[in-house]
Design an enzyme around this catalytic site. Structure first.
Site, PDB file in Angstrom:
ATOM      1  N   LYS A  88       0.286  -0.923  -0.316  1.00  0.00           N
ATOM      2  CA  LYS A  88      -0.160  -0.339   0.005  1.00  0.00           C
ATOM      3  C   LYS A  88       0.566   1.133   0.289  1.00  0.00           C
ATOM      4  CE  LYS A  88      -4.236  -2.122   1.992  1.00  0.00           C
ATOM      5  NZ  LYS A  88      -5.342  -2.138   3.242  1.00  0.00           N
ATOM      6  N   ASP A 124     -10.548   2.950   1.607  1.00  0.00           N
ATOM      7  CA  ASP A 124      -9.717   2.038   3.633  1.00  0.00           C
ATOM      8  C   ASP A 124     -10.804   2.724   4.498  1.00  0.00           C
ATOM      9  OD1 ASP A 124      -9.063  -0.773   2.630  1.00  0.00           O
ATOM     10  OD2 ASP A 124      -6.850   0.344   3.110  1.00  0.00           O
TER      11      ASP A 124
END
Ligand code: ATR
Length: 295
Positions: A88, A124
């Site tokens: 990420k 997220d």
């Protein structure tokens, strides 16, 4: 098995949504490990529900192969992909642009290919916010306690910052907690740190979010929730186990408990909407996810 005629009819029907016959949009998730990812189940169920000519696959990509994998996905004509642990943050140098959400989180979980450019985005945090809003209102009156200050906590805290809720960060290593408080303040949010352990914060919290990795190993949480107000919303971002010992004890104290499954759902829904610029079939995606977990 399909006959050729059935196959031709099938592909014509499937191709409707994206124009030309045979034009299929491809999506994926990359990570290491990736075998247990539920994202393909969730997205493919969504495409099926809307009869879209799209597919979603999962690929295991080791850290040393990340750059080549990104170029490969682009060359193969993928429209976008999700990015999970451990890529990420390390994917950032391979991208052309970042959205504000990605910059704020310092991490990317969604990439969109837009006219050949790779746009990094983060769903997220916004996914977590949407899942939380199913259970509570978010504004400056709320006192939200975040347990942990790692990557997951950071994503959540940065997404909560614009709502001006009072964030109380607690972390075993206070230096990391202080760093997160600083980041939230830097982005205009409200945050302070309290000492890791039981304290007055328990009785003041409207919502407690457990982001540490403790429950993953099915370990007992290191301090008790005794003193928390019954009815407080208690969240654990883990969903495997479905009910962590932390959530179990919160439930025993009369708290309302929520696990992390809807966070996964809404990050997927938000990624879908970023890619396809249209509303995702939320309930079909939710059903597929819950069915895959047999809950
Ligand atoms: P993630 O990306 O999942 O958040 P991470 O960045 O490694 O993972 O962060 C893990 C978090 O869990 C941290 O807040 C960590 O606390 P420290 O900063 O003190 O390391 C917390 N954590 C993990 N195991 C813990 C334990 N046994 N007791 C308390 N906190 C723990």
């Amino acid at each position: 098995m399909m006959t050729i005629t059935e196959w031709e009819n099938h592909s014509v029907v499937l191709s409707k949504s994206f124009g030309g016959v045979g034009l299929v949009k491809h999506f994926a998730v990359i990570g290491d490990p990736i075998a247990h990812s539920l994202s393909p189940v969730m997205h493919n169920a969504g495409y099926k529900a809307l009869n879209l000519a799209a597919d979603y696959q999962k690929f295991q990509v080791s850290p040393e192969d990340l750059g080549e994998a990104v170029l490969g996905l682009k060359a193969l004509g993928f429209s976008g992909w999700n990015v999970t642990v451990p890529h990420k943050e390390t994917i950032l140098p391979f991208l052309d642009e970042l959205t504000e959400e990605a910059v704020r989180a310092g991490a990317v979980n969604t990439v969109k290919v837009d006219k050949g450019r790779l746009i990094g985005h983060n769903t997220d945090g916004s996914g977590f916010v949407r899942s939380l809003q199913e259970h509570m209102e978010l504004d400056e009156r709320q006192q939200i306690v975040i347990l942990g200050a790692g990557g997951a906590a950071k994503g959540i805290a940065m997404a909560l910052a614009p709502f001006q809720a009072q964030l109380c960060i607690m972390n075993r290593t206070p230096e990391r907690g202080a760093e997160l408080v600083g980041k939230v303040l830097e982005w205009g949010g409200q945050a302070h740190q309290e000492e890791w352990g039981r304290g007055a914060w328990l009785a003041q919290a409207d919502c407690v979010i457990q982001t540490t990795s403790i429950g993953l190993k099915k370990e007992e949480y290191p301090f008790s929730l005794e003193g928390i107000r019954p009815g407080t919303l208690v969240v654990d971002i883990i969903f495997n186990p479905w009910e962590t010992p932390f959530l179990h004890s919160a439930k025993a104290m009369g708290c309302k408990t929520v696990n992390g499954i809807d966070m996964l759902l809404y990050q997927g829904v938000n990624a879908w909407e970023f890619w396809l610029e249209d509303k995702a079939p939320l309930e079909s995606m939710r059903k597929a996810l819950y069915q895959a977990l047999a809950v």
